[in-house]
Design a protein around this motif. Structure first.
Motif, PDB file in Angstrom:
ATOM      1  N   GLY A  94       6.124  22.505 -17.408  1.00  3.71           N
ATOM      2  CA  GLY A  94       4.828  22.475 -16.739  1.00  3.71           C
ATOM      3  C   GLY A  94       4.532  21.123 -16.116  1.00  3.71           C
ATOM      4  O   GLY A  94       4.072  21.033 -14.974  1.00  3.71           O
ATOM      5  N   VAL A  95       4.814  20.061 -16.877  1.00  4.46           N
ATOM      6  CA  VAL A  95       4.599  18.713 -16.350  1.00  4.46           C
ATOM      7  C   VAL A  95       5.522  18.469 -15.164  1.00  4.46           C
ATOM      8  O   VAL A  95       5.116  17.865 -14.162  1.00  4.46           O
ATOM      9  CB  VAL A  95       4.815  17.655 -17.458  1.00  4.46           C
ATOM     10  N   GLY A  96       6.747  18.963 -15.250  1.00  6.75           N
ATOM     11  CA  GLY A  96       7.705  18.804 -14.149  1.00  6.75           C
ATOM     12  C   GLY A  96       7.244  19.490 -12.874  1.00  6.75           C
ATOM     13  O   GLY A  96       7.384  18.934 -11.778  1.00  6.75           O
ATOM     14  N   ILE A  97       6.689  20.680 -13.009  1.00 10.16           N
ATOM     15  CA  ILE A  97       6.167  21.380 -11.828  1.00 10.16           C
ATOM     16  C   ILE A  97       5.014  20.587 -11.218  1.00 10.16           C
ATOM     17  O   ILE A  97       4.949  20.400 -10.001  1.00 10.16           O
ATOM     18  CB  ILE A  97       5.743  22.821 -12.198  1.00 10.16           C
ATOM     19  N   GLY A  98       4.109  20.103 -12.067  1.00 11.21           N
ATOM     20  CA  GLY A  98       2.983  19.317 -11.567  1.00 11.21           C
ATOM     21  C   GLY A  98       3.425  18.018 -10.905  1.00 11.21           C
ATOM     22  O   GLY A  98       2.939  17.659  -9.823  1.00 11.21           O
ATOM     23  N   LEU A  99       4.375  17.304 -11.530  1.00 12.02           N
ATOM     24  CA  LEU A  99       4.851  16.053 -10.953  1.00 12.02           C
ATOM     25  C   LEU A  99       5.648  16.292  -9.668  1.00 12.02           C
ATOM     26  O   LEU A  99       5.581  15.487  -8.744  1.00 12.02           O
ATOM     27  CB  LEU A  99       5.702  15.288 -11.963  1.00 12.02           C
ATOM     28  N   ALA A 100       6.410  17.389  -9.612  1.00  5.81           N
ATOM     29  CA  ALA A 100       7.144  17.695  -8.384  1.00  5.81           C
ATOM     30  C   ALA A 100       6.169  17.978  -7.239  1.00  5.81           C
ATOM     31  O   ALA A 100       6.419  17.602  -6.091  1.00  5.81           O
ATOM     32  CB  ALA A 100       8.087  18.874  -8.598  1.00  5.81           C
ATOM     33  N   ALA A 101       5.046  18.619  -7.546  1.00  6.09           N
ATOM     34  CA  ALA A 101       4.026  18.858  -6.518  1.00  6.09           C
ATOM     35  C   ALA A 101       3.435  17.525  -6.051  1.00  6.09           C
ATOM     36  O   ALA A 101       3.251  17.312  -4.838  1.00  6.09           O
ATOM     37  CB  ALA A 101       2.930  19.771  -7.060  1.00  6.09           C
ATOM     38  N   LEU A 102       3.145  16.611  -6.981  1.00  9.21           N
ATOM     39  CA  LEU A 102       2.659  15.280  -6.601  1.00  9.21           C
ATOM     40  C   LEU A 102       3.703  14.512  -5.797  1.00  9.21           C
ATOM     41  O   LEU A 102       3.373  13.790  -4.849  1.00  9.21           O
ATOM     42  CB  LEU A 102       2.276  14.474  -7.843  1.00  9.21           C
ATOM     43  N   TYR A 103       4.961  14.675  -6.171  1.00  7.98           N
ATOM     44  CA  TYR A 103       6.086  14.039  -5.469  1.00  7.98           C
ATOM     45  C   TYR A 103       6.131  14.520  -4.019  1.00  7.98           C
ATOM     46  O   TYR A 103       6.340  13.723  -3.100  1.00  7.98           O
ATOM     47  CB  TYR A 103       7.362  14.409  -6.223  1.00  7.98           C
ATOM     48  N   MET A 104       5.914  15.829  -3.824  1.00  8.02           N
ATOM     49  CA  MET A 104       5.879  16.374  -2.456  1.00  8.02           C
ATOM     50  C   MET A 104       4.743  15.747  -1.651  1.00  8.02           C
ATOM     51  O   MET A 104       4.933  15.354  -0.501  1.00  8.02           O
ATOM     52  CB  MET A 104       5.678  17.893  -2.478  1.00  8.02           C
ATOM     53  N   ILE A 105       3.576  15.678  -2.259  1.00  7.36           N
ATOM     54  CA  ILE A 105       2.408  15.106  -1.573  1.00  7.36           C
ATOM     55  C   ILE A 105       2.648  13.629  -1.268  1.00  7.36           C
ATOM     56  O   ILE A 105       2.350  13.157  -0.163  1.00  7.36           O
ATOM     57  CB  ILE A 105       1.142  15.299  -2.429  1.00  7.36           C
ATOM     58  N   GLU A 106       3.202  12.910  -2.237  1.00  4.27           N
ATOM     59  CA  GLU A 106       3.502  11.487  -2.035  1.00  4.27           C
ATOM     60  C   GLU A 106       4.411  11.285  -0.828  1.00  4.27           C
ATOM     61  O   GLU A 106       4.138  10.446   0.036  1.00  4.27           O
ATOM     62  CB  GLU A 106       4.174  10.909  -3.281  1.00  4.27           C
ATOM     63  N   TYR A 107       5.486  12.053  -0.757  1.00  7.25           N
ATOM     64  CA  TYR A 107       6.427  11.850   0.339  1.00  7.25           C
ATOM     65  C   TYR A 107       5.929  12.412   1.659  1.00  7.25           C
ATOM     66  O   TYR A 107       6.338  11.956   2.715  1.00  7.25           O
ATOM     67  CB  TYR A 107       7.818  12.369  -0.037  1.00  7.25           C
ATOM     68  N   PHE A 108       5.007  13.365   1.622  1.00 10.23           N
ATOM     69  CA  PHE A 108       4.362  13.785   2.869  1.00 10.23           C
ATOM     70  C   PHE A 108       3.539  12.629   3.425  1.00 10.23           C
ATOM     71  O   PHE A 108       3.567  12.347   4.621  1.00 10.23           O
ATOM     72  CB  PHE A 108       3.470  15.012   2.652  1.00 10.23           C
ATOM     73  N   MET A 109       2.823  11.953   2.538  1.00 12.33           N
ATOM     74  CA  MET A 109       1.999  10.830   2.964  1.00 12.33           C
ATOM     75  C   MET A 109       2.844   9.615   3.337  1.00 12.33           C
ATOM     76  O   MET A 109       2.398   8.745   4.082  1.00 12.33           O
ATOM     77  CB  MET A 109       1.006  10.469   1.866  1.00 12.33           C
ATOM     78  N   PHE A 110       4.072   9.537   2.852  1.00  7.00           N
ATOM     79  CA  PHE A 110       4.975   8.408   3.119  1.00  7.00           C
ATOM     80  C   PHE A 110       5.854   8.653   4.350  1.00  7.00           C
ATOM     81  O   PHE A 110       6.682   7.815   4.692  1.00  7.00           O
ATOM     82  CB  PHE A 110       5.836   8.164   1.868  1.00  7.00           C
ATOM     83  N   LEU A 111       5.681   9.782   5.023  1.00  6.65           N
ATOM     84  CA  LEU A 111       6.512  10.154   6.183  1.00  6.65           C
ATOM     85  C   LEU A 111       6.690   9.054   7.234  1.00  6.65           C
ATOM     86  O   LEU A 111       7.808   8.856   7.718  1.00  6.65           O
ATOM     87  CB  LEU A 111       5.961  11.412   6.860  1.00  6.65           C
ATOM     88  N   PRO A 112       5.654   8.321   7.639  1.00  2.72           N
ATOM     89  CA  PRO A 112       5.859   7.334   8.701  1.00  2.72           C
ATOM     90  C   PRO A 112       6.767   6.169   8.301  1.00  2.72           C
ATOM     91  O   PRO A 112       7.327   5.512   9.156  1.00  2.72           O
ATOM     92  CB  PRO A 112       4.468   6.806   9.015  1.00  2.72           C
ATOM     93  N   TYR A 113       6.911   5.922   7.024  1.00  3.08           N
ATOM     94  CA  TYR A 113       7.708   4.783   6.575  1.00  3.08           C
ATOM     95  C   TYR A 113       9.183   5.140   6.405  1.00  3.08           C
ATOM     96  O   TYR A 113      10.040   4.296   6.608  1.00  3.08           O
ATOM     97  CB  TYR A 113       7.146   4.233   5.267  1.00  3.08           C
ATOM     98  N   ALA A 114       9.473   6.336   5.985  1.00  3.32           N
ATOM     99  CA  ALA A 114      10.859   6.784   5.764  1.00  3.32           C
ATOM    100  C   ALA A 114      10.923   8.278   6.061  1.00  3.32           C
ATOM    101  O   ALA A 114      10.969   9.097   5.149  1.00  3.32           O
ATOM    102  CB  ALA A 114      11.291   6.485   4.342  1.00  3.32           C
ATOM    103  N   PRO A 115      10.933   8.667   7.344  1.00  2.77           N
ATOM    104  CA  PRO A 115      10.808  10.091   7.685  1.00  2.77           C
ATOM    105  C   PRO A 115      11.955  10.973   7.180  1.00  2.77           C
ATOM    106  O   PRO A 115      11.698  12.057   6.660  1.00  2.77           O
ATOM    107  CB  PRO A 115      10.730  10.098   9.208  1.00  2.77           C
ATOM    108  N   VAL A 116      13.186  10.525   7.313  1.00  3.47           N
ATOM    109  CA  VAL A 116      14.313  11.366   6.898  1.00  3.47           C
ATOM    110  C   VAL A 116      14.324  11.520   5.378  1.00  3.47           C
ATOM    111  O   VAL A 116      14.432  12.634   4.857  1.00  3.47           O
ATOM    112  CB  VAL A 116      15.651  10.788   7.412  1.00  3.47           C
TER     113      VAL A 116
END
Length: 142
Positions: A94-116
């Motif tokens: 359960g924690v892994g699913i929640g953290l993976a969702a946060l990880y997705m959001i984090e990297y969506f917001m980080f797109l301009p710095y490291a898009p690939v």
């Protein structure tokens, strides 16, 4: 006389269980690797502000030191949870699913710095969510 998998539900369940267990193990390994890379990414962002170059302006604009702390903290949490997934801990799914969702959001917001790398990380987090949500809950892997 040998029975085929299609006519033998136990064999089909066993094979599907193997795939589910393998997906869960792979998700745990990906979480540990992604977490360690997040920690290293965070240390680099904290140490110096010129590691990444932003591409234009973006709505979710933070200083690179802030991004460094975000990567460091979330990376450590993801790595520890990945270890818990590999150990078969009940809380880790359960924690892994929640953290993976946060990880997705984090990297969506980080797109301009490291898009690939951000797109790759978002895809990996999607796989982790799928594997942890569909995997065999009774499997103790490592």
């Amino acid at each position: 006389m040998t029975q085929h998998t299609a006519s033998n539900p136990t064999a089909a369940r066993s094979r599907s269980s193997s795939w589910a267990e393998g997906g869960t193990v792979f998700a745990g390994i990906l979480m540990m690797i992604g977490g360690v890379l997040g920690i290293l990414n965070g240390i680099a962002g904290i140490a110096t502000d010129d590691v990444y170059q932003a591409i234009g302006s973006y709505v979710y604009e933070f200083s690179l030191t802030t991004w460094g702390w975000i990567h460091l903290v979330l990376g450590a949490l993801v790595a520890v949870t990945g270890w818990g997934v590999l150990k078969g801990m009940d809380w880790a799914r359960g924690v892994g699913i929640g953290l993976a969702a946060l990880y997705m959001i984090e990297y969506f917001m980080f797109l301009p710095y490291a898009p690939v790398w951000s797109l790759i990380s978002i895809a990996i987090a999607g796989f982790v969510i799928w594997a942890l949500a569909t995997g065999d809950r009774t499997a103790r892997t490592v």
